[in-house]
Design an enzyme around this catalytic site. Structure first.
Site, PDB file in Angstrom:
ATOM      1  N   ASN A 211       0.840  -1.194   0.000  1.00 17.96           N
ATOM      2  CA  ASN A 211       0.000   0.000   0.000  1.00 17.96           C
ATOM      3  C   ASN A 211       0.880   1.251   0.000  1.00 17.96           C
ATOM      4  O   ASN A 211       2.103   1.155  -0.085  1.00 17.96           O
ATOM      5  CB  ASN A 211      -0.973  -0.010   1.183  1.00 17.96           C
ATOM      6  CG  ASN A 211      -0.242  -0.162   2.505  1.00 17.96           C
ATOM      7  OD1 ASN A 211       0.575   0.673   2.878  1.00 17.96           O
ATOM      8  ND2 ASN A 211      -0.535  -1.243   3.225  1.00 17.96           N
ATOM      9  N   PHE A 322      -5.518   3.509  13.798  1.00 13.83           N
ATOM     10  CA  PHE A 322      -5.708   4.504  12.744  1.00 13.83           C
ATOM     11  C   PHE A 322      -6.770   4.006  11.785  1.00 13.83           C
ATOM     12  O   PHE A 322      -6.886   2.801  11.531  1.00 13.83           O
ATOM     13  CB  PHE A 322      -4.396   4.739  11.994  1.00 13.83           C
ATOM     14  CG  PHE A 322      -3.397   5.553  12.763  1.00 13.83           C
ATOM     15  CD1 PHE A 322      -3.108   6.862  12.405  1.00 13.83           C
ATOM     16  CD2 PHE A 322      -2.742   5.007  13.863  1.00 13.83           C
ATOM     17  CE1 PHE A 322      -2.189   7.603  13.120  1.00 13.83           C
ATOM     18  CE2 PHE A 322      -1.818   5.739  14.588  1.00 13.83           C
ATOM     19  CZ  PHE A 322      -1.538   7.053  14.208  1.00 13.83           C
TER      20      PHE A 322
END
Length: 393
Positions: A211, A322
């Site tokens: 990612n 997160f």
């Protein structure tokens, strides 16, 4: 705000296009109550006039080694003794080369050599210069001598290139310097566990999925926690951010490895910050040979959920997760907070804000009882806000 009242900051400005950004840094230090003196090289004065810095700092700018003054005082020695902190921004390849090799041939380099105050350099230059072996050697020489470095950012450069070498944003520099001048040891005795960076899942020996995570948020948490006296362990995946070597670094590649290394350290930690970005899925099959198919279909299976597993066993440990969202951001972040049994969820709206690879962030901090939005600020500042929450400030 008078956070820096009574502090003397000497700013050395060398000749690069980023000189204009230093004006904002001077304003930032002045707003915090600091006294600021500016030393400019002759090349720096070609970009911004000394009058600009004199107006912003409320002090005369020093540049000429041989300028006659109305009182007898060796100027570079005077400023060297006066400084509580010596900041060079922008720091060009030329001036860093001088510092590293003991060349003192102008007001900036002589004062830099003469001061015993903590020193900070903020590099700024073309990406090829920044990545050159000779510059990196010179920068490492300064680091080995205890000089602090506010790393250059990656992005569009004045020369038209896109890459490393852009001077850090003024607020990032100010935040960094505040932490040096006003250390807080409120995490002394605490053990902080941080996951950082992206994981990799291989399709074959030539290809993998991952990612966009740069590891900059995790790196900022590591640096902030260390600066506040914590003992820090970082479970580190793929990253481009520089990681403070004072931390215990555990390198991992896959999500399973990050899971294993994180879960087994929960009991020995007081604060757990899940800033890493593990791949949620991995290919069901790994190809021992390089895939050659014209049309490729890949089946994926779910990876273990690291944060949820930590939440189940954390007990009274503080857990921060997160949440990178594109739609229904707050609702999704709240659901994640509950699902992971976390104490704090940091929401990143990745559709409307430049998050990945940036040195700044726009966040919303969510607990079971609160939802607080924060303006754009450095990731180092965000890291300190998270740590404040962790200890109940």
């Amino acid at each position: 705000m008078s956070l820096l009242k009574g502090k003397n900051i000497v700013i050395g400005v060398s000749g690069g296009i980023a000189v204009y950004k230093v004006c904002q840094a001077v304003r930032g230090f002045k707003k915090l109550g600091a006294n600021v003196d500016v030393i400019m090289t002759k090349n720096a004065a070609e970009f911004v006039t000394p009058l600009t810095f004199e107006t912003l700092s409320c002090n005369p700018v020093v540049s000429d080694m041989f300028e006659r003054v109305g009182h007898w005082e060796v100027e570079h020695i005077s400023l060297a003794k006066k400084a509580d902190l010596f900041v060079v921004c922008p720091a060009t390849a030329n001036v860093i080369g001088k510092f590293a090799n003991g060349i003192a041939d102008d007001m900036l380099s002589t004062t830099f050599m003469a001061t015993i105050a903590p020193k900070v350099v903020c590099p700024a230059m073309n990406c090829n210069m920044y990545n050159s072996a000779v510059f990196q050697h010179n920068l490492n020489v300064l680091k080995e001598r205890g000089v602090h470095v506010v790393n250059a950012e990656s992005g569009f450069l004045a020369c038209g290139d896109n890459g490393d070498g852009r001077m850090a944003e003024p607020q990032t520099i100010v935040d960094f310097c505040v932490k040096l001048l006003c250390p807080v040891n409120d995490l002394s005795g605490k053990r902080v566990l941080v996951t950082c960076g992206a994981t990799i899942e291989k399709l074959d020996d030539a290809r993998f999925i991952t990612n966009f995570s740069s590891g900059k948020m995790g790196s900022a948490v590591v640096s902030a926690a260390l600066s506040r006296g914590a003992e820090v362990t970082v479970i580190l995946g793929r990253h481009t951010a520089e990681i403070d070597k004072r931390a215990q670094i555990i390198d991992v590649t896959t999500t399973q490895q990050m899971y294993d290394e994180t879960v087994k350290r929960v009991d020995e930690s007081d604060i757990i910050i899940m800033a890493g970005a593990p791949c949620d899925y991995r290919p069901e099959k790994f190809s021992e040979s390089k895939i050659k198919e014209e049309n490729l279909t890949v089946s994926f299976v779910k990876n273990p959920d690291i944060a949820q597993s930590v939440g189940k066993i954390k007990g009274d440990k503080f857990l921060c997760v997160f949440s990178a969202e594109t739609d229904d951001c707050i609702q999704n972040a709240k659901r994640k907070l509950i699902k992971k049994n976390a104490d704090l969820c940091v929401l990143n709206d990745v559709k409307h804000n430049d998050v990945f690879g940036s040195d700044t962030n726009v966040v919303t901090l969510i607990t079971n009882d609160t939802c607080e939005e924060y303006p754009k600020q450095s990731k180092f500042h965000v890291a300190n806000v998270i740590l404040d929450k962790a200890i109940g400030k």
